[in-house]
Design a protein around this motif. Structure first.
Motif, PDB file in Angstrom:
ATOM      1  N   ILE A  92       0.844  -1.209   0.000  1.00 40.73           N
ATOM      2  CA  ILE A  92       0.000   0.000   0.000  1.00 40.73           C
ATOM      3  C   ILE A  92       0.875   1.254   0.000  1.00 40.73           C
ATOM      4  O   ILE A  92       0.619   2.203  -0.745  1.00 40.73           O
ATOM      5  CB  ILE A  92      -0.965  -0.013   1.214  1.00 40.73           C
ATOM      6  CG1 ILE A  92      -2.003  -1.120   1.024  1.00 40.73           C
ATOM      7  CG2 ILE A  92      -1.662   1.324   1.392  1.00 40.73           C
ATOM      8  CD1 ILE A  92      -2.751  -1.507   2.275  1.00 40.73           C
ATOM      9  N   GLU A  93       1.920   1.238   0.819  1.00 39.54           N
ATOM     10  CA  GLU A  93       2.828   2.392   0.870  1.00 39.54           C
ATOM     11  C   GLU A  93       3.458   2.622  -0.492  1.00 39.54           C
ATOM     12  O   GLU A  93       3.594   3.761  -0.948  1.00 39.54           O
ATOM     13  CB  GLU A  93       3.921   2.164   1.925  1.00 39.54           C
ATOM     14  CG  GLU A  93       3.432   2.214   3.371  1.00 39.54           C
ATOM     15  CD  GLU A  93       2.657   3.470   3.716  1.00 39.54           C
ATOM     16  OE1 GLU A  93       3.062   4.556   3.285  1.00 39.54           O
ATOM     17  OE2 GLU A  93       1.613   3.352   4.398  1.00 39.54           O
ATOM     18  N   SER A  94       3.848   1.520  -1.142  1.00 38.34           N
ATOM     19  CA  SER A  94       4.466   1.615  -2.457  1.00 38.34           C
ATOM     20  C   SER A  94       3.486   2.197  -3.486  1.00 38.34           C
ATOM     21  O   SER A  94       3.862   3.055  -4.298  1.00 38.34           O
ATOM     22  CB  SER A  94       4.940   0.220  -2.891  1.00 38.34           C
ATOM     23  OG  SER A  94       5.380   0.241  -4.195  1.00 38.34           O
ATOM     24  N   VAL A  95       2.234   1.738  -3.424  1.00 40.16           N
ATOM     25  CA  VAL A  95       1.212   2.244  -4.358  1.00 40.16           C
ATOM     26  C   VAL A  95       0.977   3.734  -4.102  1.00 40.16           C
ATOM     27  O   VAL A  95       0.883   4.534  -5.037  1.00 40.16           O
ATOM     28  CB  VAL A  95      -0.120   1.441  -4.214  1.00 40.16           C
ATOM     29  CG1 VAL A  95      -1.225   2.057  -5.076  1.00 40.16           C
ATOM     30  CG2 VAL A  95       0.090  -0.007  -4.603  1.00 40.16           C
ATOM     31  N   LYS A  96       0.936   4.096  -2.818  1.00 41.63           N
ATOM     32  CA  LYS A  96       0.716   5.500  -2.462  1.00 41.63           C
ATOM     33  C   LYS A  96       1.846   6.391  -2.977  1.00 41.63           C
ATOM     34  O   LYS A  96       1.648   7.560  -3.280  1.00 41.63           O
ATOM     35  CB  LYS A  96       0.599   5.642  -0.936  1.00 41.63           C
ATOM     36  CG  LYS A  96      -0.774   5.315  -0.383  1.00 41.63           C
ATOM     37  CD  LYS A  96      -0.778   5.548   1.115  1.00 41.63           C
ATOM     38  CE  LYS A  96      -2.076   5.141   1.755  1.00 41.63           C
ATOM     39  NZ  LYS A  96      -2.046   5.294   3.223  1.00 41.63           N
ATOM     40  N   LYS A  97       3.060   5.793  -3.041  1.00 43.47           N
ATOM     41  CA  LYS A  97       4.211   6.574  -3.521  1.00 43.47           C
ATOM     42  C   LYS A  97       4.192   6.728  -5.041  1.00 43.47           C
ATOM     43  O   LYS A  97       5.031   7.428  -5.606  1.00 43.47           O
ATOM     44  CB  LYS A  97       5.508   5.882  -3.082  1.00 43.47           C
ATOM     45  CG  LYS A  97       5.894   6.191  -1.652  1.00 43.47           C
ATOM     46  CD  LYS A  97       7.133   5.413  -1.257  1.00 43.47           C
ATOM     47  CE  LYS A  97       7.372   5.494   0.242  1.00 43.47           C
ATOM     48  NZ  LYS A  97       8.311   4.463   0.696  1.00 43.47           N
ATOM     49  N   GLY A  98       3.293   6.040  -5.697  1.00 41.28           N
ATOM     50  CA  GLY A  98       3.171   6.197  -7.147  1.00 41.28           C
ATOM     51  C   GLY A  98       3.457   4.940  -7.950  1.00 41.28           C
ATOM     52  O   GLY A  98       3.321   4.942  -9.166  1.00 41.28           O
ATOM     53  N   ASN A  99       3.864   3.855  -7.268  1.00 37.32           N
ATOM     54  CA  ASN A  99       4.089   2.596  -7.993  1.00 37.32           C
ATOM     55  C   ASN A  99       2.754   1.854  -8.145  1.00 37.32           C
ATOM     56  O   ASN A  99       2.491   0.875  -7.448  1.00 37.32           O
ATOM     57  CB  ASN A  99       5.093   1.710  -7.232  1.00 37.32           C
ATOM     58  CG  ASN A  99       6.393   2.428  -6.988  1.00 37.32           C
ATOM     59  OD1 ASN A  99       6.892   3.124  -7.859  1.00 37.32           O
ATOM     60  ND2 ASN A  99       6.921   2.281  -5.791  1.00 37.32           N
ATOM     61  N   HIS A 100       1.933   2.385  -9.045  1.00 37.99           N
ATOM     62  CA  HIS A 100       0.568   1.861  -9.163  1.00 37.99           C
ATOM     63  C   HIS A 100       0.514   0.399  -9.589  1.00 37.99           C
ATOM     64  O   HIS A 100      -0.430  -0.310  -9.270  1.00 37.99           O
ATOM     65  CB  HIS A 100      -0.233   2.735 -10.131  1.00 37.99           C
ATOM     66  CG  HIS A 100      -0.351   4.143  -9.659  1.00 37.99           C
ATOM     67  ND1 HIS A 100      -0.013   5.223 -10.438  1.00 37.99           N
ATOM     68  CD2 HIS A 100      -0.725   4.654  -8.464  1.00 37.99           C
ATOM     69  CE1 HIS A 100      -0.191   6.337  -9.756  1.00 37.99           C
ATOM     70  NE2 HIS A 100      -0.620   6.024  -8.556  1.00 37.99           N
ATOM     71  N   SER A 101       1.542  -0.028 -10.321  1.00 38.63           N
ATOM     72  CA  SER A 101       1.526  -1.419 -10.810  1.00 38.63           C
ATOM     73  C   SER A 101       1.623  -2.422  -9.647  1.00 38.63           C
ATOM     74  O   SER A 101       1.218  -3.578  -9.790  1.00 38.63           O
ATOM     75  CB  SER A 101       2.653  -1.646 -11.803  1.00 38.63           C
ATOM     76  OG  SER A 101       3.876  -1.332 -11.197  1.00 38.63           O
ATOM     77  N   ASP A 102       2.141  -1.966  -8.513  1.00 34.86           N
ATOM     78  CA  ASP A 102       2.238  -2.856  -7.339  1.00 34.86           C
ATOM     79  C   ASP A 102       0.859  -3.261  -6.814  1.00 34.86           C
ATOM     80  O   ASP A 102       0.737  -4.238  -6.071  1.00 34.86           O
ATOM     81  CB  ASP A 102       3.017  -2.166  -6.202  1.00 34.86           C
ATOM     82  CG  ASP A 102       4.505  -2.171  -6.479  1.00 34.86           C
ATOM     83  OD1 ASP A 102       4.904  -2.779  -7.492  1.00 34.86           O
ATOM     84  OD2 ASP A 102       5.256  -1.552  -5.702  1.00 34.86           O
ATOM     85  N   TYR A 103      -0.134  -2.498  -7.203  1.00 33.89           N
ATOM     86  CA  TYR A 103      -1.490  -2.815  -6.749  1.00 33.89           C
ATOM     87  C   TYR A 103      -1.916  -4.196  -7.261  1.00 33.89           C
ATOM     88  O   TYR A 103      -2.725  -4.879  -6.634  1.00 33.89           O
ATOM     89  CB  TYR A 103      -2.462  -1.736  -7.235  1.00 33.89           C
ATOM     90  CG  TYR A 103      -3.849  -1.846  -6.650  1.00 33.89           C
ATOM     91  CD1 TYR A 103      -4.051  -1.734  -5.285  1.00 33.89           C
ATOM     92  CD2 TYR A 103      -4.954  -2.066  -7.460  1.00 33.89           C
ATOM     93  CE1 TYR A 103      -5.312  -1.839  -4.739  1.00 33.89           C
ATOM     94  CE2 TYR A 103      -6.224  -2.168  -6.933  1.00 33.89           C
ATOM     95  CZ  TYR A 103      -6.402  -2.061  -5.569  1.00 33.89           C
ATOM     96  OH  TYR A 103      -7.657  -2.168  -5.026  1.00 33.89           O
ATOM     97  N   ALA A 104      -1.324  -4.597  -8.395  1.00 35.08           N
ATOM     98  CA  ALA A 104      -1.640  -5.923  -8.971  1.00 35.08           C
ATOM     99  C   ALA A 104      -1.285  -7.046  -7.984  1.00 35.08           C
ATOM    100  O   ALA A 104      -1.943  -8.095  -7.983  1.00 35.08           O
ATOM    101  CB  ALA A 104      -0.891  -6.099 -10.276  1.00 35.08           C
TER     102      ALA A 104
END
Lengths: 168, 188
Positions: free
Chosen positions: B10-22
């Motif tokens: 979640i932290e990674s997605v919040k930082k802008g790495n949207h692909s991690d949401y997968a």
């Protein structure tokens, strides 16, 4: 001897009974074939439910979803861009008006003028008169119409962009 | 990616790495799909609702403060979306009729009587699919998603005791059907 019912057996399986009750249930189970059958059936239901596999979504589920995520991000960016553009335009118009007034003041100011405050007051008064004339009865309806038209066009574009993003 | 916690993703997605949401999607999609399928009784609809749930969760990630587990927060979205869909289809009557206070009897409700013996796990799965939506959701959350009774009560906004009652009733109903269909003979 206690009477075994489903509630008690369920609690026995979940380990929610105290030690004394646990022993009573255990003793009852050992003495009654009928209760033991009930218990074993309930336990097998519990064990089978634990082993129950999860259903699988379609193979391209994640890919499709991530595409939707990207689109939602893009439409959000577009909406933000639209809002920033409209605000920037408004801001630029304000800056233009202020610049015009300042330039007018600087170029019309007399070089040897000693009293700047007096000149500033004069220009302010002139500007107020200009504004009064600009928003006079004759002009106000035209200005209102133009302003409403701009708002209507902006709203229309904004609604269209939201609709477009939702369709995607 | 198994070692990475939900919070880190979640932290990674919040930082802008949207692909991690997968990664999060892959982690929860099947379990949430199982729950939705059992609640909505329709796979296509369940998948559609699940996509909306993941999108809602993605848009709301910034509001997720991490006070509770991501799974609890996400299943709350899933459960509420399923309820909305059910009420939209006017299937809510079924939910209301099978509330905890009502008498719940799977045998009489579905008159499920198998003439031929089936594999036990397949049989149980079929029976769970036939449970009323709220009972099926509790079973899914407890056994598939490994949520505790406390977490389930938070998701479906009811007391822990009610969750336990629903869980026990579901198991007892399944047990009664097994006895009725002579599955117990295999066990003894």
């Amino acid at each position: 001897m206690i009477e075994l019912n489903d509630d008690l057996l369920n609690k026995y399986i979940d380990g929610e009974l105290n030690r004394e009750m646990m022993q009573q249930v255990k003793a009852k189970l050992e003495s009654s074939h009928q209760d033991m059958m009930k218990y074993k059936t309930l336990l097998s239901v519990h064990n089978e439910l634990k082993k129950m596999p999860a259903e699988g979504v379609s193979s391209n589920f994640t890919a499709n979803l991530m595409l939707k995520v990207q689109r939602s991000l893009k439409s959000k960016r577009e909406q933000n861009f639209f809002i920033v553009s409209v605000l920037s335009l408004f801001f630029l118009i304000c800056i233009g008006i202020i610049s015009y007034l300042l330039a007018n003041f600087i170029f019309t100011a007399e070089p040897d003028s000693s009293n700047v405050v007096t000149q500033l007051t004069e220009h302010s008064e002139n500007f107020i008169i200009l504004l009064r004339n600009f928003f006079s009865k004759g002009n106000i309806s035209i200005i209102g119409s133009v302003f409403s038209f701009i708002l209507l066009i902006s709203g229309c574009f904004f609604y269209d962009s939201i609709k477009h993003s939702k369709q995607q | 990616m198994k070692g990475v916690s939900d919070q880190e993703i979640i932290e990674s997605v919040k930082k802008g790495n949207h692909s991690d949401y997968a990664i999060l999607v892959d982690r929860y999609k099947n379990k949430a799909f199982s729950m939705l399928t059992r609640m909505l009784k329709n796979k296509m609809e369940a998948e559609e609702v699940l996509q909306d749930c993941f999108l809602k969760a993605f848009k709301g990630l910034n509001n997720f403060k991490g006070d509770s587990k991501f799974s609890t927060w996400f299943y709350k979205i899933v459960y509420n979306s399923a309820l909305s869909r059910l009420s939209l289809q006017k299937r809510k009557t079924e939910m209301e009729m099978s509330s905890v206070d009502d008498h719940f009897n799977l045998i009489s409700e579905y008159d499920y009587n198998l003439t031929e013996q089936k594999d036990l796990s397949l049989y149980i799965k079929e029976m769970v699919d036939k449970l009323p939506s709220n009972y099926a959701s509790v079973i899914s959350m407890f056994y598939l998603e490994d949520l505790s009774c406390e977490e389930i009560s938070e998701v479906i906004r009811t007391s822990v005791n009610n969750v336990k009652v629903m869980l026990h009733r579901s198991r007892s109903a399944l047990k009664d059907i097994m006895i009725k269909n002579n599955y117990t003979e295999e066990l003894l």
